[in-house]
Design a protein around this motif. Structure first.
Motif, PDB file in Angstrom:
ATOM      1  N   ILE A 238      -8.362   3.402   5.774  1.00 36.73           N
ATOM      2  CA  ILE A 238      -7.383   4.078   4.909  1.00 36.73           C
ATOM      3  C   ILE A 238      -6.473   3.053   4.243  1.00 36.73           C
ATOM      4  O   ILE A 238      -6.200   3.135   3.038  1.00 36.73           O
ATOM      5  CB  ILE A 238      -6.566   5.098   5.728  1.00 36.73           C
ATOM      6  CG1 ILE A 238      -7.450   6.290   6.140  1.00 36.73           C
ATOM      7  CG2 ILE A 238      -5.351   5.580   4.932  1.00 36.73           C
ATOM      8  CD1 ILE A 238      -6.778   7.264   7.088  1.00 36.73           C
TER       9      ILE A 238
ATOM     10  N   GLU B 151      -6.777   1.536  -4.347  1.00 40.84           N
ATOM     11  CA  GLU B 151      -6.472   2.646  -5.266  1.00 40.84           C
ATOM     12  C   GLU B 151      -5.009   2.659  -5.712  1.00 40.84           C
ATOM     13  O   GLU B 151      -4.706   3.059  -6.844  1.00 40.84           O
ATOM     14  CB  GLU B 151      -6.801   3.986  -4.593  1.00 40.84           C
ATOM     15  CG  GLU B 151      -8.267   4.194  -4.231  1.00 40.84           C
ATOM     16  CD  GLU B 151      -9.129   4.429  -5.454  1.00 40.84           C
ATOM     17  OE1 GLU B 151      -8.574   4.650  -6.558  1.00 40.84           O
ATOM     18  OE2 GLU B 151     -10.355   4.397  -5.308  1.00 40.84           O
TER      19      GLU B 151
ATOM     20  N   ARG C  70       6.889   2.278  -2.370  1.00 42.60           N
ATOM     21  CA  ARG C  70       6.578   3.578  -2.943  1.00 42.60           C
ATOM     22  C   ARG C  70       7.724   4.026  -3.836  1.00 42.60           C
ATOM     23  O   ARG C  70       8.883   3.993  -3.422  1.00 42.60           O
ATOM     24  CB  ARG C  70       6.349   4.616  -1.855  1.00 42.60           C
ATOM     25  CG  ARG C  70       5.347   4.198  -0.759  1.00 42.60           C
ATOM     26  CD  ARG C  70       5.544   5.074   0.467  1.00 42.60           C
ATOM     27  NE  ARG C  70       4.640   4.796   1.563  1.00 42.60           N
ATOM     28  CZ  ARG C  70       4.831   3.881   2.499  1.00 42.60           C
ATOM     29  NH1 ARG C  70       5.916   3.096   2.443  1.00 42.60           N
ATOM     30  NH2 ARG C  70       3.972   3.722   3.479  1.00 42.60           N
TER      31      ARG C  70
ATOM     32  N   LEU D  38      -6.268   2.461   0.204  1.00 40.35           N
ATOM     33  CA  LEU D  38      -5.003   2.627  -0.510  1.00 40.35           C
ATOM     34  C   LEU D  38      -4.603   1.324  -1.208  1.00 40.35           C
ATOM     35  O   LEU D  38      -4.057   1.339  -2.321  1.00 40.35           O
ATOM     36  CB  LEU D  38      -3.907   3.077   0.450  1.00 40.35           C
ATOM     37  CG  LEU D  38      -2.531   3.352  -0.182  1.00 40.35           C
ATOM     38  CD1 LEU D  38      -2.625   4.421  -1.268  1.00 40.35           C
ATOM     39  CD2 LEU D  38      -1.523   3.762   0.901  1.00 40.35           C
TER      40      LEU D  38
ATOM     41  N   ILE E  72      -0.639   5.152   7.259  1.00 42.57           N
ATOM     42  CA  ILE E  72       0.121   3.999   6.761  1.00 42.57           C
ATOM     43  C   ILE E  72       1.428   3.846   7.538  1.00 42.57           C
ATOM     44  O   ILE E  72       1.809   2.731   7.936  1.00 42.57           O
ATOM     45  CB  ILE E  72       0.394   4.140   5.257  1.00 42.57           C
ATOM     46  CG1 ILE E  72      -0.921   4.180   4.484  1.00 42.57           C
ATOM     47  CG2 ILE E  72       1.274   3.000   4.763  1.00 42.57           C
ATOM     48  CD1 ILE E  72      -1.826   2.984   4.712  1.00 42.57           C
TER      49      ILE E  72
ATOM     50  N   VAL F 275       2.763   2.982  -6.616  1.00 38.20           N
ATOM     51  CA  VAL F 275       2.608   2.465  -5.264  1.00 38.20           C
ATOM     52  C   VAL F 275       2.093   1.042  -5.405  1.00 38.20           C
ATOM     53  O   VAL F 275       1.141   0.794  -6.155  1.00 38.20           O
ATOM     54  CB  VAL F 275       1.604   3.300  -4.446  1.00 38.20           C
ATOM     55  CG1 VAL F 275       1.388   2.676  -3.071  1.00 38.20           C
ATOM     56  CG2 VAL F 275       2.087   4.738  -4.310  1.00 38.20           C
TER      57      VAL F 275
ATOM     58  N   THR G 220      -6.820   8.078  -2.931  1.00 42.55           N
ATOM     59  CA  THR G 220      -7.302   7.560  -1.649  1.00 42.55           C
ATOM     60  C   THR G 220      -7.776   8.693  -0.751  1.00 42.55           C
ATOM     61  O   THR G 220      -8.840   8.603  -0.126  1.00 42.55           O
ATOM     62  CB  THR G 220      -6.199   6.758  -0.947  1.00 42.55           C
ATOM     63  OG1 THR G 220      -5.811   5.665  -1.777  1.00 42.55           O
ATOM     64  CG2 THR G 220      -6.667   6.237   0.395  1.00 42.55           C
TER      65      THR G 220
ATOM     66  N   VAL H 224      -3.402  10.234   5.010  1.00 41.73           N
ATOM     67  CA  VAL H 224      -3.230   8.881   4.486  1.00 41.73           C
ATOM     68  C   VAL H 224      -1.817   8.388   4.781  1.00 41.73           C
ATOM     69  O   VAL H 224      -1.608   7.276   5.275  1.00 41.73           O
ATOM     70  CB  VAL H 224      -3.508   8.840   2.971  1.00 41.73           C
ATOM     71  CG1 VAL H 224      -3.202   7.453   2.395  1.00 41.73           C
ATOM     72  CG2 VAL H 224      -4.948   9.234   2.680  1.00 41.73           C
ATOM     73  N   SER H 225      -0.822   9.224   4.484  1.00 45.86           N
ATOM     74  CA  SER H 225       0.566   8.845   4.707  1.00 45.86           C
ATOM     75  C   SER H 225       0.841   8.564   6.176  1.00 45.86           C
ATOM     76  O   SER H 225       1.508   7.580   6.527  1.00 45.86           O
ATOM     77  CB  SER H 225       1.485   9.952   4.195  1.00 45.86           C
ATOM     78  OG  SER H 225       2.840   9.602   4.373  1.00 45.86           O
TER      79      SER H 225
ATOM     80  N   HIS I 145      -2.848   4.713  -4.850  1.00 44.40           N
ATOM     81  CA  HIS I 145      -2.537   6.111  -5.168  1.00 44.40           C
ATOM     82  C   HIS I 145      -2.957   6.956  -3.965  1.00 44.40           C
ATOM     83  O   HIS I 145      -4.128   6.941  -3.560  1.00 44.40           O
ATOM     84  CB  HIS I 145      -3.305   6.538  -6.426  1.00 44.40           C
ATOM     85  CG  HIS I 145      -2.879   7.868  -6.955  1.00 44.40           C
ATOM     86  ND1 HIS I 145      -3.273   9.064  -6.377  1.00 44.40           N
ATOM     87  CD2 HIS I 145      -2.094   8.194  -8.022  1.00 44.40           C
ATOM     88  CE1 HIS I 145      -2.755  10.064  -7.063  1.00 44.40           C
ATOM     89  NE2 HIS I 145      -2.037   9.561  -8.067  1.00 44.40           N
ATOM     90  N   PHE I 146      -2.006   7.680  -3.378  1.00 39.66           N
ATOM     91  CA  PHE I 146      -2.289   8.436  -2.162  1.00 39.66           C
ATOM     92  C   PHE I 146      -3.304   9.544  -2.416  1.00 39.66           C
ATOM     93  O   PHE I 146      -4.194   9.780  -1.603  1.00 39.66           O
ATOM     94  CB  PHE I 146      -0.986   9.011  -1.593  1.00 39.66           C
ATOM     95  CG  PHE I 146      -0.173   8.013  -0.824  1.00 39.66           C
ATOM     96  CD1 PHE I 146      -0.229   7.966   0.566  1.00 39.66           C
ATOM     97  CD2 PHE I 146       0.642   7.100  -1.482  1.00 39.66           C
ATOM     98  CE1 PHE I 146       0.520   7.034   1.287  1.00 39.66           C
ATOM     99  CE2 PHE I 146       1.395   6.172  -0.781  1.00 39.66           C
ATOM    100  CZ  PHE I 146       1.332   6.129   0.603  1.00 39.66           C
TER     101      PHE I 146
ATOM    102  N   PRO J 134      -3.893  13.996   1.786  1.00 41.65           N
ATOM    103  CA  PRO J 134      -2.868  12.984   1.494  1.00 41.65           C
ATOM    104  C   PRO J 134      -1.924  12.762   2.675  1.00 41.65           C
ATOM    105  O   PRO J 134      -1.443  11.643   2.896  1.00 41.65           O
ATOM    106  CB  PRO J 134      -2.143  13.566   0.284  1.00 41.65           C
ATOM    107  CG  PRO J 134      -3.154  14.437  -0.393  1.00 41.65           C
ATOM    108  CD  PRO J 134      -3.950  15.030   0.728  1.00 41.65           C
TER     109      PRO J 134
END
Length: 310
Positions: free
Chosen positions: A9, A16, A51, A13, A37, A56, A22, A33-34, A18-19, A30
């Motif tokens: 992940i 990309e 962010r 990210l 991270i 990002v 990704t 992903v958050s 971009h959440f 999303p």
């Protein structure tokens, strides 16, 4: 402890930035992903991304982590792929045949991709002779091939169609048909067709008919066994030959014109392999070809009369 999925992940990210993209790329939410991270940032003790509402971007720590992780991650993925291939019996030498320059280009691209995925498999590529489309596959000289259809042989399996191209007529540049925007099957009665010796009769009937749809006879020109000879015979006024419209791009010559048909079926190119040779390696390469071919690849348009050579 950071899990492999969290590393994946992070690297996605980092590429990309971009959440949403990704998450879509990795088929997760999303929020997932958050969370991944934030978990990594807590473990490391530093922010990996800056962010804002508009963008990002990686922090200096994030850039260093990305650079350090990429090499190791690729090694892990390659090790998994190699083990998976060995478990499925993918390896050794795979011999692939083709006809048509565009098919050859695709096979080379697919082979490069396949070697990256399966480094223990050697790919050998060869062009199939026009007069003997199935001899190599029967003798074991090739394991599968990408050639013109139809293939109607009891010992050969028809795989997926890869290209379906508009049919065109190769004619001498100075012939009256070369000045037309298109031709129809009835026009074949006005010019002899260069004949190819060797392919089975059903193949010849599909590509070189003896009568027009209205029943008018189609005369025969000289006989040959090689595509370059076909082009030279056409160029010197000995006849015409149906082909794919792609020939206008890949076999362009100042003494030839390629005029599209407006009523003929397409020319199809498909994969085929021996009925007794459907191995895991063959199937894996078939899938690689299908993943490599650009379905939106532009077929070159036929030039208008003013653009055709005279």
């Amino acid at each position: 402890m950071v899990e492999l999925r969290d590393i994946e992940i992070f690297l996605a990210l980092a590429e990309e930035l971009h959440f949403g993209r990704t998450a879509e790329r990795l088929c997760v939410s999303p929020a997932r992903v958050s969370q991944a991270i934030k978990k990594q940032e807590r473990t490391i003790g530093a922010e990996l991304f800056e962010r804002t509402s508009r963008a990002v971007c990686l922090t200096a720590v994030g850039e260093r982590l990305r650079d350090d992780l990429e090499v190791g991650y690729r090694q892990i993925q390659q090790a998994i792929a190699t083990a998976s291939a060995a478990g499925r019996g993918i390896g050794g030498v795979l011999k692939v045949g083709f006809s048509g320059a565009w098919c050859g280009n695709l096979v080379v691209k697919a082979a490069d991709r396949f070697r990256t995925q399966h480094p223990h498999c050697d790919i050998q590529i060869a062009e199939m002779p026009l007069h003997d489309r199935y001899g190599a596959i029967r003798s074991g000289a090739v394991d599968l091939q990408l050639t013109e259809l139809p293939v109607d042989e009891p010992d050969i399996i028809n795989g997926p169609v890869v290209y379906s191209d508009r049919r065109a007529l190769a004619v001498p540049a100075g012939h009256p048909l070369a000045r037309q925007e298109s031709v129809c099957l009835e026009d074949l009665a006005s010019i002899p067709l260069i004949t190819i010796t060797g392919p089975p009769q059903y193949w010849l009937d599909a590509h070189l008919p003896h009568h027009t749809p209205a029943g008018r006879p189609i005369s025969r020109g000289p006989v040959t066994i090689a595509w370059q000879e076909v082009l030279s015979l056409v160029a010197t006024g000995k006849g015409a030959c149906p082909t794919s419209i792609r020939s206008a791009q890949y076999y362009a010559r100042p003494d030839l014109a390629y005029v599209p048909f407006r009523d003929a079926p397409p020319v199809e190119f498909g994969l085929s392999w021996p009925a007794t040779g459907e191995s895991a390696t063959v199937q894996a390469f078939v899938q690689t070809v299908l993943a490599t071919v650009d379905r939106d690849e532009a077929v070159p348009p036929a030039p208008g009369p003013a653009a055709r050579p005279r």
